[in-house]
Design a protein around this motif. Structure first.
Motif, PDB file in Angstrom:
ATOM      1  N   ALA A  83       1.121  -1.172  -0.048  1.00 25.45           N
ATOM      2  CA  ALA A  83      -0.036  -0.058  -0.071  1.00 25.45           C
ATOM      3  C   ALA A  83       0.834   1.198   0.165  1.00 25.45           C
ATOM      4  O   ALA A  83       0.353   2.334  -0.341  1.00 25.45           O
ATOM      5  CB  ALA A  83      -1.031   0.097   1.115  1.00 25.45           C
ATOM      6  N   LYS A  84       2.280   0.998   0.366  1.00 28.01           N
ATOM      7  CA  LYS A  84       2.939   2.114   0.247  1.00 28.01           C
ATOM      8  C   LYS A  84       2.954   2.871  -1.187  1.00 28.01           C
ATOM      9  O   LYS A  84       2.955   4.407  -1.223  1.00 28.01           O
ATOM     10  CB  LYS A  84       4.301   1.880   0.484  1.00 28.01           C
ATOM     11  CG  LYS A  84       5.251   3.109   0.996  1.00 28.01           C
ATOM     12  CD  LYS A  84       6.653   2.536   1.393  1.00 28.01           C
ATOM     13  CE  LYS A  84       7.794   2.276   0.483  1.00 28.01           C
ATOM     14  NZ  LYS A  84       8.867   1.258   0.705  1.00 28.01           N
ATOM     15  N   ARG A  85       2.679   2.155  -2.311  1.00 29.93           N
ATOM     16  CA  ARG A  85       3.005   2.890  -3.392  1.00 29.93           C
ATOM     17  C   ARG A  85       1.403   2.372  -4.220  1.00 29.93           C
ATOM     18  O   ARG A  85       1.055   3.044  -5.266  1.00 29.93           O
ATOM     19  CB  ARG A  85       4.040   2.307  -4.212  1.00 29.93           C
ATOM     20  CG  ARG A  85       5.471   2.973  -3.838  1.00 29.93           C
ATOM     21  CD  ARG A  85       6.441   2.325  -4.646  1.00 29.93           C
ATOM     22  NE  ARG A  85       6.600   2.931  -5.894  1.00 29.93           N
ATOM     23  CZ  ARG A  85       7.425   2.587  -6.788  1.00 29.93           C
ATOM     24  NH1 ARG A  85       8.253   1.662  -6.433  1.00 29.93           N
ATOM     25  NH2 ARG A  85       7.451   3.381  -7.920  1.00 29.93           N
ATOM     26  N   ALA A  86       0.912   1.183  -4.023  1.00 33.95           N
ATOM     27  CA  ALA A  86      -0.459   0.929  -4.566  1.00 33.95           C
ATOM     28  C   ALA A  86      -1.465   1.990  -4.438  1.00 33.95           C
ATOM     29  O   ALA A  86      -1.597   2.614  -3.240  1.00 33.95           O
ATOM     30  CB  ALA A  86      -0.742  -0.385  -4.240  1.00 33.95           C
ATOM     31  N   SER A  87      -2.583   1.970  -5.423  1.00 39.22           N
ATOM     32  CA  SER A  87      -3.655   2.896  -5.066  1.00 39.22           C
ATOM     33  C   SER A  87      -4.691   2.252  -4.418  1.00 39.22           C
ATOM     34  O   SER A  87      -5.402   2.707  -3.657  1.00 39.22           O
ATOM     35  CB  SER A  87      -4.181   3.260  -6.357  1.00 39.22           C
ATOM     36  OG  SER A  87      -4.419   2.105  -7.172  1.00 39.22           O
ATOM     37  N   ALA A 102      -6.371  -8.031  11.150  1.00 40.97           N
ATOM     38  CA  ALA A 102      -5.771  -7.439  10.127  1.00 40.97           C
ATOM     39  C   ALA A 102      -6.344  -5.910  10.114  1.00 40.97           C
ATOM     40  O   ALA A 102      -5.688  -4.939   9.769  1.00 40.97           O
ATOM     41  CB  ALA A 102      -5.642  -8.048   8.755  1.00 40.97           C
ATOM     42  N   GLN A 103      -7.663  -5.872  10.111  1.00 42.52           N
ATOM     43  CA  GLN A 103      -8.426  -4.573  10.079  1.00 42.52           C
ATOM     44  C   GLN A 103      -7.790  -3.802  11.462  1.00 42.52           C
ATOM     45  O   GLN A 103      -7.511  -2.625  11.147  1.00 42.52           O
ATOM     46  CB  GLN A 103      -9.810  -4.736  10.086  1.00 42.52           C
ATOM     47  CG  GLN A 103     -10.185  -5.215   8.957  1.00 42.52           C
ATOM     48  CD  GLN A 103     -11.762  -5.898   8.971  1.00 42.52           C
ATOM     49  OE1 GLN A 103     -12.259  -6.208  10.138  1.00 42.52           O
ATOM     50  NE2 GLN A 103     -12.333  -5.902   8.030  1.00 42.52           N
ATOM     51  N   ARG A 104      -7.454  -4.417  12.510  1.00 44.60           N
ATOM     52  CA  ARG A 104      -7.215  -3.912  13.747  1.00 44.60           C
ATOM     53  C   ARG A 104      -5.856  -3.150  13.551  1.00 44.60           C
ATOM     54  O   ARG A 104      -5.608  -2.015  13.798  1.00 44.60           O
ATOM     55  CB  ARG A 104      -7.233  -4.552  14.971  1.00 44.60           C
ATOM     56  CG  ARG A 104      -6.935  -3.898  16.056  1.00 44.60           C
ATOM     57  CD  ARG A 104      -7.103  -4.981  17.471  1.00 44.60           C
ATOM     58  NE  ARG A 104      -5.731  -5.629  17.444  1.00 44.60           N
ATOM     59  CZ  ARG A 104      -4.881  -5.641  17.988  1.00 44.60           C
ATOM     60  NH1 ARG A 104      -4.479  -4.180  18.622  1.00 44.60           N
ATOM     61  NH2 ARG A 104      -3.702  -6.320  18.031  1.00 44.60           N
ATOM     62  N   LEU A 105      -4.940  -3.917  12.955  1.00 44.23           N
ATOM     63  CA  LEU A 105      -3.364  -3.692  12.727  1.00 44.23           C
ATOM     64  C   LEU A 105      -3.361  -2.533  11.362  1.00 44.23           C
ATOM     65  O   LEU A 105      -2.318  -1.677  11.804  1.00 44.23           O
ATOM     66  CB  LEU A 105      -2.614  -4.880  12.606  1.00 44.23           C
ATOM     67  CG  LEU A 105      -2.610  -5.775  13.568  1.00 44.23           C
ATOM     68  CD1 LEU A 105      -1.904  -6.920  13.477  1.00 44.23           C
ATOM     69  CD2 LEU A 105      -1.940  -5.423  14.988  1.00 44.23           C
ATOM     70  N   LEU A 106      -3.853  -2.587  10.692  1.00 45.99           N
ATOM     71  CA  LEU A 106      -3.759  -2.005   9.466  1.00 45.99           C
ATOM     72  C   LEU A 106      -4.129  -0.315   9.821  1.00 45.99           C
ATOM     73  O   LEU A 106      -3.652   0.650   9.277  1.00 45.99           O
ATOM     74  CB  LEU A 106      -4.632  -2.333   8.204  1.00 45.99           C
ATOM     75  CG  LEU A 106      -4.097  -3.696   7.587  1.00 45.99           C
ATOM     76  CD1 LEU A 106      -5.085  -4.228   6.661  1.00 45.99           C
ATOM     77  CD2 LEU A 106      -2.838  -2.941   6.714  1.00 45.99           C
ATOM     78  N   ALA A 107      -5.251  -0.329  10.714  1.00 45.01           N
ATOM     79  CA  ALA A 107      -5.539   1.268  11.164  1.00 45.01           C
ATOM     80  C   ALA A 107      -4.208   1.807  11.938  1.00 45.01           C
ATOM     81  O   ALA A 107      -4.436   3.122  11.846  1.00 45.01           O
ATOM     82  CB  ALA A 107      -6.593   0.791  12.089  1.00 45.01           C
ATOM     83  N   PHE A 108      -3.414   0.978  12.563  1.00 46.65           N
ATOM     84  CA  PHE A 108      -2.337   1.616  13.070  1.00 46.65           C
ATOM     85  C   PHE A 108      -1.353   2.206  12.045  1.00 46.65           C
ATOM     86  O   PHE A 108      -0.228   2.953  12.437  1.00 46.65           O
ATOM     87  CB  PHE A 108      -1.341   0.736  13.984  1.00 46.65           C
ATOM     88  CG  PHE A 108      -2.454   0.241  15.221  1.00 46.65           C
ATOM     89  CD1 PHE A 108      -2.529   1.124  16.210  1.00 46.65           C
ATOM     90  CD2 PHE A 108      -2.485  -0.929  15.554  1.00 46.65           C
ATOM     91  CE1 PHE A 108      -3.379   0.792  17.309  1.00 46.65           C
ATOM     92  CE2 PHE A 108      -3.272  -1.588  16.491  1.00 46.65           C
ATOM     93  CZ  PHE A 108      -3.609  -0.517  17.542  1.00 46.65           C
ATOM     94  N   GLU A 110       0.480   3.831   8.594  1.00 44.20           N
ATOM     95  CA  GLU A 110       0.327   5.235   7.538  1.00 44.20           C
ATOM     96  C   GLU A 110      -0.817   4.826   6.329  1.00 44.20           C
ATOM     97  O   GLU A 110      -1.632   5.418   5.939  1.00 44.20           O
ATOM     98  CB  GLU A 110       1.239   5.573   7.312  1.00 44.20           C
ATOM     99  CG  GLU A 110       1.247   6.971   6.416  1.00 44.20           C
ATOM    100  CD  GLU A 110       2.647   7.568   6.249  1.00 44.20           C
ATOM    101  OE1 GLU A 110       3.737   6.792   6.514  1.00 44.20           O
ATOM    102  OE2 GLU A 110       2.756   8.420   5.222  1.00 44.20           O
ATOM    103  N   ASN A 111      -0.335   3.659   5.678  1.00 43.73           N
ATOM    104  CA  ASN A 111      -1.162   3.414   4.330  1.00 43.73           C
ATOM    105  C   ASN A 111      -2.273   2.413   4.517  1.00 43.73           C
ATOM    106  O   ASN A 111      -2.815   2.038   3.493  1.00 43.73           O
ATOM    107  CB  ASN A 111      -0.092   2.924   3.422  1.00 43.73           C
ATOM    108  CG  ASN A 111       0.923   4.037   3.113  1.00 43.73           C
ATOM    109  OD1 ASN A 111       0.147   5.280   2.688  1.00 43.73           O
ATOM    110  ND2 ASN A 111       2.235   3.851   3.266  1.00 43.73           N
TER     111      ASN A 111
END
Ligand code: SAM
Length: 320
Positions: A83-87, A102-108, A110-111
């Motif tokens: 997700a750093k570069r993907a749209s 995954a939902q919980r961790l991704l929220a922490f 940046e991307n």
């Protein structure tokens, strides 16, 4: 994934009317190796060999604005790297605990907002639109237990039907698998136990004597249809005297090809060492014939049971 705790990762499915636990081989084939308890994801996150190489490969493969699909997303870490570069990243995971995690961790991260965690079976899911890169890390050494080969084969079939012949880039793109005869010490504090084991790449393996150089027995190209049946018979020239009582299985995943640099980003799985049922004495210079067969996604035991090693008699050596 990291392979140091293979036995516990497998949770036996409940089977009505079965009073005793099933053997691993009896498990429903689709299920075997697919359930990875939450706490093992921490081990995977801690495994620098795995993490650094995946991050480099993803950095190289995912371009600005790319659309990415990850099959078997776990904590979402590889999707997050993408997700750093993907749209947009679709992160497919079938374990409901991991979907939430995954939902919980991704929220922490940046991307993380660019990653959509999808609760689905990777054998069935297709993204709503074509994607540029597919990441899939359902990899166990020798392509056993986990379903990398089957998931990618099934995905390509369904993707072509929906979106046509132009396939996305697969990460990993290929795997090279090799085997090596060993003399393995199976003495555990006076207890003799020829038992399957995993060895960390790069660590000292004091109990292992390498009796011949490794030989490549299979190369899998994920851009192509990958055959699930692996049957190999090959010969080694022994480099030292000893007793071949085990075979070491080596799997090198080619995560990405860096054409501009003329190099690749690779990830070597932990080695798998399986004891031979019938050990053989060898001398340096002997020719050893080794054979085995298995189906990708199958159990470690299925490979172990098929393994055979024989010293070729002088006459065959002269004829050869
Ligand atoms: C080896 S882990 C890798 C997790 C994550 N990609 C990472 O690199 O940390 C494989 C993941 O695939 C998931 N998985 C296995 N079979 C699946 C399937 N059929 N559909 C979706 N996810 C699956 C497991 O639950 C697990 O989270």
């Amino acid at each position: 994934m990291s392979l140091m705790e293979p036995a516990v990762r497998f949770q036996r499915p409940a089977v009505a009317g079965t009073p005793f636990p099933l053997r691993e081989d009896d498990a429903e084939p689709h299920f075997l190796g697919q359930f990875i308890p939450l706490h093992y994801h921490h081990n995977m996150l801690m495994d620098a060999n795995r993490m650094e190489n995946f991050r480099s490969a993803i950095d190289a493969a995912v371009f600005d604005g790319a659309r990415v699909l990850e099959l078997g997303g776990g904590t979402g870490v590889l999707s997050c790297f993408a997700a750093k570069r993907a749209s947009k990243v679709w992160c497919v995971e079938f374990n409901p605990d991991m979907v939430e995690e995954a939902q919980r961790l991704l929220a922490f991260n940046e991307n993380g907002h660019k990653v959509e965690v999808v609760h689905a079976d990777a054998f069935e899911y297709l993204p709503p639109e074509p994607v540029d890169v597919v990441i899939c890390e359902m990899i166990h050494v020798a392509m056993l237990r986990e379903k990398q080969v089957e998931v990618i084969n099934a995905f390509k079939r369904r993707y072509r039907e929906r979106f046509g012949d132009r396939l996305p880039l697969f990460l990993p793109t290929a795997a090279v698998m090799a085997v090596q005869p060993l003399q393995q010490d199976y003495d555990f504090f006076g207890f003799h136990a020829p038992i399957m084991q995993f060895q960390r790449v790069g660590a000292e393996h004091a109990g292992s004597a390498e009796l011949a150089a490794p030989a490549v027995y299979s190369i899998l190209d994920f851009d192509d249809t990958v055959e699930r049946e692996i049957a190999w018979q090959g010969e080694f020239t022994m480099t030292a005297d000893g007793t071949v009582n085990a075979l070491r299985f080596v799997t090198k995943n080619i995560l990405a090809i860096l054409a501009a640099q003329g190099s690749t980003v690779d990830w070597l799985n932990d080695y798998l060492v399986l004891p031979l049922e019938a050990p053989v004495r060898v001398r340096a210079g002997d020719r050893l014939q080794v054979s085995f067969d298995y189906v990708t996604g199958g159990s470690l035991q299925s490979l172990a049971r098929s393994m055979q090693a024989t010293v070729l008699p002088m006459r065959s050596r002269l004829v050869a």
